[in-house]
Write an enzyme that holds these catalytic residues in place. Structure first.
Site, mmCIF file in Angstrom:
data_model
loop_
_atom_site.group_PDB
_atom_site.id
_atom_site.type_symbol
_atom_site.label_atom_id
_atom_site.label_comp_id
_atom_site.label_asym_id
_atom_site.label_seq_id
_atom_site.Cartn_x
_atom_site.Cartn_y
_atom_site.Cartn_z
ATOM 1 C CB SER A 108 -0.890 0.001 1.241
ATOM 2 O OG SER A 108 -1.435 1.282 1.472
ATOM 3 C CB SER A 109 0.469 4.576 -1.526
ATOM 4 O OG SER A 109 -0.841 4.853 -1.080
ATOM 5 C CB CYS A 110 -0.456 3.842 3.999
ATOM 6 S SG CYS A 110 -0.473 2.109 4.472
ATOM 7 C CE1 TYR A 137 -3.481 -2.959 5.289
ATOM 8 C CE2 TYR A 137 -2.767 -0.868 4.337
ATOM 9 C CZ TYR A 137 -3.261 -2.158 4.183
ATOM 10 O OH TYR A 137 -3.521 -2.636 2.920
ATOM 11 C CE LYS A 141 -0.991 -4.748 2.925
ATOM 12 N NZ LYS A 141 -1.195 -6.004 2.182
ATOM 13 C CG HIS A 180 -9.928 2.843 1.434
ATOM 14 N ND1 HIS A 180 -10.039 1.472 1.326
ATOM 15 C CD2 HIS A 180 -8.760 3.072 2.085
ATOM 16 C CE1 HIS A 180 -8.992 0.902 1.893
ATOM 17 N NE2 HIS A 180 -8.196 1.852 2.365
#
Length: 310
Positions: A108-110, A137, A141, A180
């Site tokens: 994920s981009s987070c 989270y 990842k 989201h």
């Protein structure tokens, strides 16, 4: 990867996994392994090991994860960390033990620092503090990325990782407590239209910038990478286009046909101020997204309306 290859899609009932299944079927792949969470608990190491030993998949798309928006991430912090760590650890280790040909892990981009330079490059990982609301989270990842890298280094496994930008589309989650931003907006604007509400309230100031990709475009990128990409360093998957939350709200208002006003609750958190992926490495390989944001929103709204009827 041949059309006869045995391919396991972990998380095939989710938005990303189901899109990968659609893409594989569209491309003629027929030997797909699909197990629901009721059939196979990916948090259970023994169950995952037994599945891999019995089925012996050749390729694995690891799209299974516990996911949610800002509210869900900030509320169920332990669940997001524990469950995602267990899912990815069990599958990656079982893939190694059973000598699968290749695995693609989806992150994920987070994972990137909250205040990392924009656009976000793969080399920006671990150069600063994470966004607090989704830190558990993101850490899970990041651990998945490092598992793929270290199994590559220590065991020579062809395990690759890809980091998608914000996704939306068919199979999205429209629960306002865990969704989201795009599905939450679609539901809010639709229900406001249905009940003749004078305004729709959006969290934050509306100024944060975000990049979005229609999920079927992501699926195409995943299949492309499974065939073409073999490097240890993870790779970004993004559209290259960004939009403010305010502009996004106006687009969703247009697509849903809502006639009222938009109000921003500035007492609520904005999250990361800007998040644009640098996908130049992927684009240089010859892949690019094909669905515009507005066209994707129109498709997503139609799928939402279908779900409402069922």
């Amino acid at each position: 990867m041949e059309v006869t290859s045995k391919i396991y899609i972990a998380g095939h009932n989710g938005m990303v996994g189901s899109a990968i299944v659609r893409k594989l079927k569209q491309d003629g792949f027929k030997n797909l392994l699909l197990k629901s969470s009721a059939e196979l608990d990916l948090r259970n190491q023994q169950a995952v090991n037994s599945f891999f030993e019995k089925e012996k998949p050749e390729y694995v798309f690891l799209a299974a994860a516990k996911v949610g928006g800002i509210l869900a991430n900030n509320t169920y912090r332990a669940d997001f960390l524990y469950e995602n760590l267990m899912i990815e650890s069990n599958i990656i280790h079982a893939a190694y033990k059973n000598e699968i040909t290749k695995l693609l892990f989806l992150g994920s981009s987070c994972i990137y620092p909250k205040l990392a330079p924009q656009p976000l490059k793969e080399t920006d990982l671990l150069t600063g503090l994470l966004e607090t609301t989704n830190e558990p989270y993101a850490i899970a990842k990041i651990a998945g990325i490092k598992l793929c890298e270290t199994y590559h280094d220590q065991y020579g496994c062809n395990f690759i990782s890809a980091m998608p930008t914000n996704l939306f589309g068919q199979g999205d989650n429209y629960d306002l407590q865990s969704s989201h931003v795009i599905p939450a907006m679609i539901r809010k604007f639709h229900e406001a239209k249905e009940h003749d509400k004078p305004f729709v309230e959006i969290w934050g100031t509306g100024t944060p910038l975000r990049e979005f990709m229609y999920v079927d475009d992501l699926a195409g990128a995943c299949v492309f990478l499974m065939k073409q990409y073999n490097e240890k360093l993870f790779i970004n998957i993004g559209s290259g286009d960004e939009v403010s939350i305010r502009e996004l709200a106006l687009l969703v208002k247009k697509v849903t046909g809502y006639p009222g006003e938009i109000k921003f609750d500035t007492t609520k958190p904005d999250g990361t101020p800007r998040k644009l992926m640098d996908s130049s490495r992927l684009h240089a390989m010859g892949w690019g997204s094909s669905t515009s944001l507005e066209n994707g929103l129109q498709k997503a709204y139609q799928f939402f309306l279908q779900e409402q009827k069922n």
